[in-house]
Design an enzyme around this catalytic site. Sequence first.
Site, mmCIF file in Angstrom:
data_model
loop_
_atom_site.group_PDB
_atom_site.id
_atom_site.type_symbol
_atom_site.label_atom_id
_atom_site.label_comp_id
_atom_site.label_asym_id
_atom_site.label_seq_id
_atom_site.Cartn_x
_atom_site.Cartn_y
_atom_site.Cartn_z
ATOM 1 N N TYR A 54 0.819 -1.203 0.000
ATOM 2 C CA TYR A 54 0.000 0.000 0.000
ATOM 3 C C TYR A 54 0.858 1.261 0.000
ATOM 4 C CZ TYR A 54 -3.541 -3.390 1.556
ATOM 5 O OH TYR A 54 -4.376 -4.484 1.663
ATOM 6 N N HIS A 138 0.253 -12.337 1.445
ATOM 7 C CA HIS A 138 -0.529 -11.376 0.664
ATOM 8 C C HIS A 138 -0.638 -11.799 -0.803
ATOM 9 C CE1 HIS A 138 -1.325 -6.787 -0.111
ATOM 10 N NE2 HIS A 138 -2.398 -7.534 -0.242
#
Length: 322
Positions: A54, A138
């Site tokens: 992010y 992830h």
Amino acid sequence: MRRLGRSGVRVSPLGFGGAAIGNLYRAVSDEQAHAAVTAAWERGIRYFDTAPHYGLGLSERRLGAALRAHDRSAYTVSTKVGRRLEPADGAGDDLAHGFAVPATHRRVWDFSADGVRRTLEASLARLGLDRIDVVYLHDPDDHLDQALREGYPALEKLRSEGVVGAIGAGMNRSAPLTRFVRDTDVDVVLCAGRYTLLDTSALADLLPAAAARGTSVVIGGAFNSGLLADPGPSATYDYARAPARLLDRALRMRAIADAHGITLRAAALAFCAAHPAVASVLVGARSAAEVHDCARQFEVAVPDAFWAQLRASGLLPAEVPS
């Protein structure tokens, strides 16, 4: 607060998703990001999720800075491994990956044991923390063998050493997450976008498997990236322009919600939270106003008559809990 699986880690029923404060799609200032996290704290949110992905670490840095004023034992932080950040020349931006930040680093897929440890060490430094409560593998979709063979055992070892409190995987597909639930000893899985008012596919595999194993589920993407928050011609679904058939469904749902005196946002959040395997619902917010709105919607008691009308209209499967 709800416990994640058999771990000692607890999360608030509503969680804060940190992609937006990593400049997802457009930039927000440090001040705006800090205000969003502060608003989440004021509304009783104590679970905060982030990732190196992010904003090339920006979300982690901003989240750590905003939480520094609070007692470390009072909140839960999750981050992710699998995308290791390496320095780059910094030319250009990262918008090809969805983030309005300079391209100071490049992402390297790495689910090796060494990669997991190195990625986690870098996250600790960016967050300014001495421990991470929850670590997810992830998006290992295209690296599933390495994630299961190397990444997962590395996380299991870190958990046994007490370096992390709970471990899991976070993905946009329910089938591989179901494999993690059935074949490993994960505490929690993060399922994004596959258990919503518009997509209940996780009900066919992941949610019953998690309930049977005592594994917790965290739901992300409750609004399917925007369509369920504000359905309209320009609304997005799973990060692309919403298909006409789904826009029509969302508009019909909103009309029924209006008739029952609630918002579609409230219904979307309540739906995700209602399944007994779900421990927390993450909301991504880029401002204090968005956080306060999500918290207010989450507190709304959605009437049974609303759910009954959705089912009667064929907009919600009969077997879905609500």
